[in-house]
Scaffold this active site. Structure first.
Site, PDB file in Angstrom:
ATOM      1  N   GLU A 169       6.503   5.304  -9.755  1.00 57.12           N
ATOM      2  CA  GLU A 169       7.716   4.577  -9.390  1.00 57.12           C
ATOM      3  C   GLU A 169       8.740   4.573 -10.519  1.00 57.12           C
ATOM      4  O   GLU A 169       9.950   4.631 -10.264  1.00 57.12           O
ATOM      5  CB  GLU A 169       7.353   3.158  -8.955  1.00 57.12           C
ATOM      6  CG  GLU A 169       6.622   3.149  -7.621  1.00 57.12           C
ATOM      7  CD  GLU A 169       6.172   1.774  -7.183  1.00 57.12           C
ATOM      8  OE1 GLU A 169       6.593   1.345  -6.099  1.00 57.12           O
ATOM      9  OE2 GLU A 169       5.396   1.135  -7.930  1.00 57.12           O
ATOM     10  N   GLU A 218      -1.722   2.816  -4.186  1.00 56.57           N
ATOM     11  CA  GLU A 218      -1.824   1.356  -4.248  1.00 56.57           C
ATOM     12  C   GLU A 218      -2.641   0.741  -3.119  1.00 56.57           C
ATOM     13  O   GLU A 218      -3.334  -0.265  -3.334  1.00 56.57           O
ATOM     14  CB  GLU A 218      -0.412   0.728  -4.264  1.00 56.57           C
ATOM     15  CG  GLU A 218       0.282   0.772  -5.612  1.00 56.57           C
ATOM     16  CD  GLU A 218       1.112   2.025  -5.821  1.00 56.57           C
ATOM     17  OE1 GLU A 218       1.957   2.033  -6.723  1.00 56.57           O
ATOM     18  OE2 GLU A 218       0.894   3.036  -5.083  1.00 56.57           O
TER      19      GLU A 218
END
Length: 250
Positions: free
Chosen positions: A112, A132
């Site tokens: 990210e 995740e």
């Protein structure tokens, strides 16, 4: 060049750029709160005195993700603070371009952070993705909206819902990264890209980045206002005069 080290973020300062190296090699450069705090301090400095930013990782790894030990202890109130999302958005909003030089793992929060950059270059041994959901959480620091913009929704869904990890060649094929280099050549390549950016007018570069990131509803007014400022710039006059004089001498 000025160098600052000793913490989770190693900083090298040059007149037109800063190199920030994520430096927690024992944790594969996992992003912890102290690193976030140091990134905020760096962003504050670059907001005051804009320069190109190159972000890379120590010891052949960009960042393996957010620090899981810290994440495990976070609760709903922490999620609503958007700790990593806030710093990654601040990186994106820096006045001058940001280059992510990626080697090895760029997973979870590390991916990210890479998505938040304006440019991503890498080595073939890159492994980038967002696993995740395997840890019982979502990719909440930008992947769920930046990644579809970068690679399209079908591939983004594979990455965030099915845990697909892209290697360097795959990331290049979908233009998630724009260049591949041998590990020894990665940082020189980042500097070469920064050189190309730095050769242009910094003010024009800043306005171009700002308008590029403006919302669709802000166009074309954003272009007109930026161009109005630049049309009055002494640097525009100098550069265009130099161009015309060089053309006359040919």
């Amino acid at each position: 060049m000025t160098a600052h080290d000793g913490g989770p973020l190693l900083i090298e300062e040059f007149p037109d750029r800063v190199v920030a190296t994520l430096n927690r090699p024992d944790a594969r450069n996992a992003i912890d709160q102290r690193m976030v705090d140091e990134l905020h301090a760096l962003c504050a400095a670059l907001e005051r005195a804009p320069r190109i930013l190159i972000i890379t990782g120590a010891d052949g790894v960009f960042a393996s993700g957010a620090d899981i030990a810290e994440l495990r202890e976070r609760r709903a109130a922490d999620a609503r603070l958007g700790i990593n999302a806030a710093i990654f958005s601040r990186v994106t909003a820096l006045p001058m371009p940001v280059i992510a030089a990626l080697d090895g793992y760029a997973l979870g929060g590390g991916a990210e952070l890479a998505y938040a950059a304006d440019f991503r270059i890498a080595t073939p041994r890159l492994r980038i993705g967002n696993p995740e959901t395997g840890l019982g959480i979502i990719a909440a620091a930008g992947a769920l909206w930046r990644l579809p913009e970068l690679v399209g929704e079908p591939l983004a869904a594979e990455i965030v819902l099915a845990g697909r990890i892209l290697n360097g060649e795959e990331a290049l094929a979908v233009r998630l990264v724009t260049e591949l280099h041998d590990p020894a050549d990665l940082l020189p390549a980042a500097h070469a890209l920064a050189d190309r950016i730095a050769a242009n007018d910094p003010l024009a570069t800043r306005y171009t980045k700002a308008v590029l990131h403006a919302g669709r509803a802000e166009h074309p007014a954003a272009e007109r206002e930026a161009q109005a400022v630049l049309f009055e710039s002494p640097e525009k006059q100098r550069r265009m005069t130099d161009f015309l004089e060089k053309r006359r001498r040919r």
